[in-house]
Design a protein around this motif. Structure first.
Motif, mmCIF file in Angstrom:
data_model
loop_
_atom_site.group_PDB
_atom_site.id
_atom_site.type_symbol
_atom_site.label_atom_id
_atom_site.label_comp_id
_atom_site.label_asym_id
_atom_site.label_seq_id
_atom_site.Cartn_x
_atom_site.Cartn_y
_atom_site.Cartn_z
ATOM 1 N N TYR A 61 10.642 66.764 21.049
ATOM 2 C CA TYR A 61 10.862 67.492 19.812
ATOM 3 C C TYR A 61 10.169 66.740 18.675
ATOM 4 C CZ TYR A 61 14.465 69.641 22.669
ATOM 5 O OH TYR A 61 15.125 70.299 23.677
ATOM 6 N N ALA A 62 9.472 67.471 17.823
ATOM 7 C CA ALA A 62 8.747 66.841 16.720
ATOM 8 C C ALA A 62 8.885 67.682 15.459
ATOM 9 C CB ALA A 62 7.279 66.672 17.075
ATOM 10 N N GLY A 82 7.792 70.910 7.567
ATOM 11 C CA GLY A 82 9.052 71.496 8.004
ATOM 12 C C GLY A 82 8.997 72.295 9.281
ATOM 13 N N ASP A 83 7.927 72.160 10.059
ATOM 14 C CA ASP A 83 7.829 72.882 11.330
ATOM 15 C C ASP A 83 8.418 72.025 12.448
ATOM 16 O OD1 ASP A 83 6.447 75.179 10.311
ATOM 17 O OD2 ASP A 83 4.674 73.910 10.126
ATOM 18 N N LEU A 84 9.514 72.506 13.035
ATOM 19 C CA LEU A 84 10.168 71.821 14.145
ATOM 20 C C LEU A 84 9.695 72.460 15.449
ATOM 21 C CD1 LEU A 84 12.350 69.839 15.226
ATOM 22 C CD2 LEU A 84 14.004 71.706 14.966
ATOM 23 N N VAL A 85 9.173 71.625 16.356
ATOM 24 C CA VAL A 85 8.580 72.130 17.588
ATOM 25 C C VAL A 85 9.234 71.481 18.804
ATOM 26 C CG1 VAL A 85 6.459 72.277 18.950
ATOM 27 C CG2 VAL A 85 6.366 72.592 16.487
ATOM 28 N N CYS A 86 9.497 72.293 19.809
ATOM 29 C CA CYS A 86 9.937 71.802 21.118
ATOM 30 C C CYS A 86 8.791 72.039 22.096
ATOM 31 C CB CYS A 86 11.190 72.554 21.573
ATOM 32 S SG CYS A 86 11.646 72.256 23.303
ATOM 33 N N ALA A 87 8.380 70.974 22.797
ATOM 34 C CA ALA A 87 7.280 71.103 23.742
ATOM 35 C C ALA A 87 7.638 70.445 25.063
ATOM 36 C CB ALA A 87 6.012 70.465 23.170
ATOM 37 N N GLU A 124 5.609 67.015 29.771
ATOM 38 C CA GLU A 124 4.569 66.785 30.774
ATOM 39 C C GLU A 124 3.295 67.555 30.477
ATOM 40 O OE1 GLU A 124 4.024 67.250 35.618
ATOM 41 O OE2 GLU A 124 6.013 66.931 34.771
ATOM 42 N N SER A 125 3.443 68.825 30.124
ATOM 43 C CA SER A 125 2.258 69.673 29.942
ATOM 44 C C SER A 125 1.823 69.802 28.488
ATOM 45 C CB SER A 125 2.529 71.073 30.502
ATOM 46 O OG SER A 125 3.518 71.734 29.717
ATOM 47 N N GLY A 126 2.767 69.551 27.565
ATOM 48 C CA GLY A 126 2.463 69.743 26.153
ATOM 49 C C GLY A 126 2.624 71.184 25.690
ATOM 50 N N LYS A 127 3.019 72.070 26.595
ATOM 51 C CA LYS A 127 3.183 73.485 26.250
ATOM 52 C C LYS A 127 4.356 73.665 25.286
ATOM 53 C CE LYS A 127 4.329 77.991 28.256
ATOM 54 N NZ LYS A 127 4.726 78.712 29.499
ATOM 55 N N LYS A 128 4.126 74.453 24.247
ATOM 56 C CA LYS A 128 5.171 74.706 23.250
ATOM 57 C C LYS A 128 6.220 75.655 23.817
ATOM 58 C CE LYS A 128 4.465 77.265 19.528
ATOM 59 N NZ LYS A 128 3.984 77.687 18.184
ATOM 60 N N GLU A 129 7.477 75.237 23.767
ATOM 61 C CA GLU A 129 8.586 76.056 24.238
ATOM 62 C C GLU A 129 9.124 76.949 23.124
ATOM 63 O OE1 GLU A 129 9.524 76.125 27.330
ATOM 64 O OE2 GLU A 129 8.321 74.454 28.076
ATOM 65 N N TRP A 130 9.295 76.373 21.939
ATOM 66 C CA TRP A 130 9.731 77.141 20.772
ATOM 67 C C TRP A 130 9.438 76.360 19.499
ATOM 68 C CZ3 TRP A 130 13.151 74.375 17.907
ATOM 69 C CH2 TRP A 130 14.032 73.496 18.541
ATOM 70 N N SER A 131 9.477 77.045 18.378
ATOM 71 C CA SER A 131 9.303 76.389 17.085
ATOM 72 C C SER A 131 10.142 77.121 16.044
ATOM 73 C CB SER A 131 7.830 76.367 16.661
ATOM 74 O OG SER A 131 7.348 77.687 16.444
ATOM 75 N N ILE A 132 10.498 76.389 14.992
ATOM 76 C CA ILE A 132 11.293 76.965 13.915
ATOM 77 C C ILE A 132 10.885 76.286 12.609
ATOM 78 C CG2 ILE A 132 13.200 75.319 14.244
ATOM 79 C CD1 ILE A 132 15.139 77.553 13.501
ATOM 80 N N SER A 133 10.890 77.030 11.533
ATOM 81 C CA SER A 133 10.520 76.484 10.234
ATOM 82 C C SER A 133 11.772 76.142 9.432
ATOM 83 C CB SER A 133 9.675 77.484 9.441
ATOM 84 O OG SER A 133 9.544 77.073 8.086
#
Length: 286
Positions: free
Chosen positions: A2-3, A8-13, A16-25
């Motif tokens: 999680y980054a 203010g963009d919160l990202v779950c990736a 292992e692959s770096g693929k984005k699972e979800w994001s929220i502002s």
């Protein structure tokens, strides 16, 4: 993984692959307000929750479902704007709590998003260092002539233990080791402060203002002006520097009056240092 980005963009990736699972502002979705230096907190991942501090009228603190990115709760009864501190998890009185430092208050929230307790804090300009918890006592500090404050938790209320201007930590961090706090104070330089009483044990100008990390009974202190890294013994007797060197890889992108503000990191015998786009790794195991 999680980054949280500065806007203010919160990202779950997927780690292992770096693929984005979800994001929220934090701004568009949670009503947050972007402060002068952007969002700087480290998201707290605790079980099935990701806890962040959007600030703003919808609620200062929010709990996000770690798997889906959906908002589980937001503290609508505490609506201060976000600052730059990171939330810490604590266990006290048989209850999980999340403690955060805001501009004008220290606040604790339950895992369900209920505000458990809140106490005033006289922040100014920017409130940055992360709170510290030990034995039912919470400690916070801030720069801009503010100082430190500590409270004792008693159920869903707190009582002040002390409040003084002696430890004015701007943004280099403070570390608790064996009942003593170590960090740089804008008032007095490198400082050792008693955690329980707030009394100053010693102060020394050392290498000048900067950030601190610790490992194996040593402090790794980093000067923000020139990148000097000092190895200092953890001691309540005074500043005891063992050795020092200067960070070699320094950026050309930094403004003329800029500083090195990234905290040192020690992991598995390696010291990691970053200056803007440059990352250096030093072997410190031996």
């Amino acid at each position: 993984m999680y980054a949280l980005g500065g806007n203010g963009d919160l990202v779950c990736a997927d780690a292992e692959s770096g693929k984005k699972e979800w994001s929220i502002s934090l701004i568009k979705d949670l009503g947050g307000v972007l402060q002068n230096w952007g969002y700087t907190e480290s998201p707290l991942v605790d079980g099935d929750l990701v806890i962040v501090t959007p600030g703003g009228s919808k609620g200062a603190i929010a709990g996000i479902d770690a798997k889906t990115g959906k908002v589980k709760w937001q503290t609508s009864d505490v609506t201060e704007n976000a600052q730059y501190s990171s939330i810490i998890p604590i266990d006290h009185g048989g209850q999980r709590q999340y403690v955060q430092l805001l501009m004008k208050s220290i606040v604790s929230v339950s895992k369900e998003g209920k505000v458990l307790w809140k106490t005033d804090f006289p922040g100014a300009v920017a409130v940055i260092p992360t709170p510290i918890f030990k034995d039912g006592q919470v400690y916070v500090t801030a720069g801009y002539k503010v100082g430190s404050k500590s409270v004792k938790i008693d159920g869903n209320s707190v009582t002040e233990v002390y409040s003084n201007p002696d430890m004015q930590n701007h943004h280099g961090g403070v570390i608790l080791i064996d009942g003593k706090l170590y960090g740089h104070s804008d008032k007095g330089g490198w400082t050792c402060q008693d955690f329980k009483t707030g009394e100053i044990v010693w102060q020394d100008k050392g290498i000048g203002k900067g950030a601190v990390a610790s490992a194996d009974g040593m402090l790794y202190c980093q000067a923000e002006n020139d990148g000097t890294i000092a190895l200092v013994k953890v001691s309540d007797k005074g500043w005891d520097m063992v050795s020092s060197f200067k960070l070699e890889a320094q950026t050309s992108q930094r403004a003329k009056d800029g500083r090195i503000w990234t905290h040192p990191v020690i992991s598995n015998g390696k010291l990691y240092l970053r200056d803007q786009e440059l990352i250096s790794c030093y072997d410190v195991k031996n």
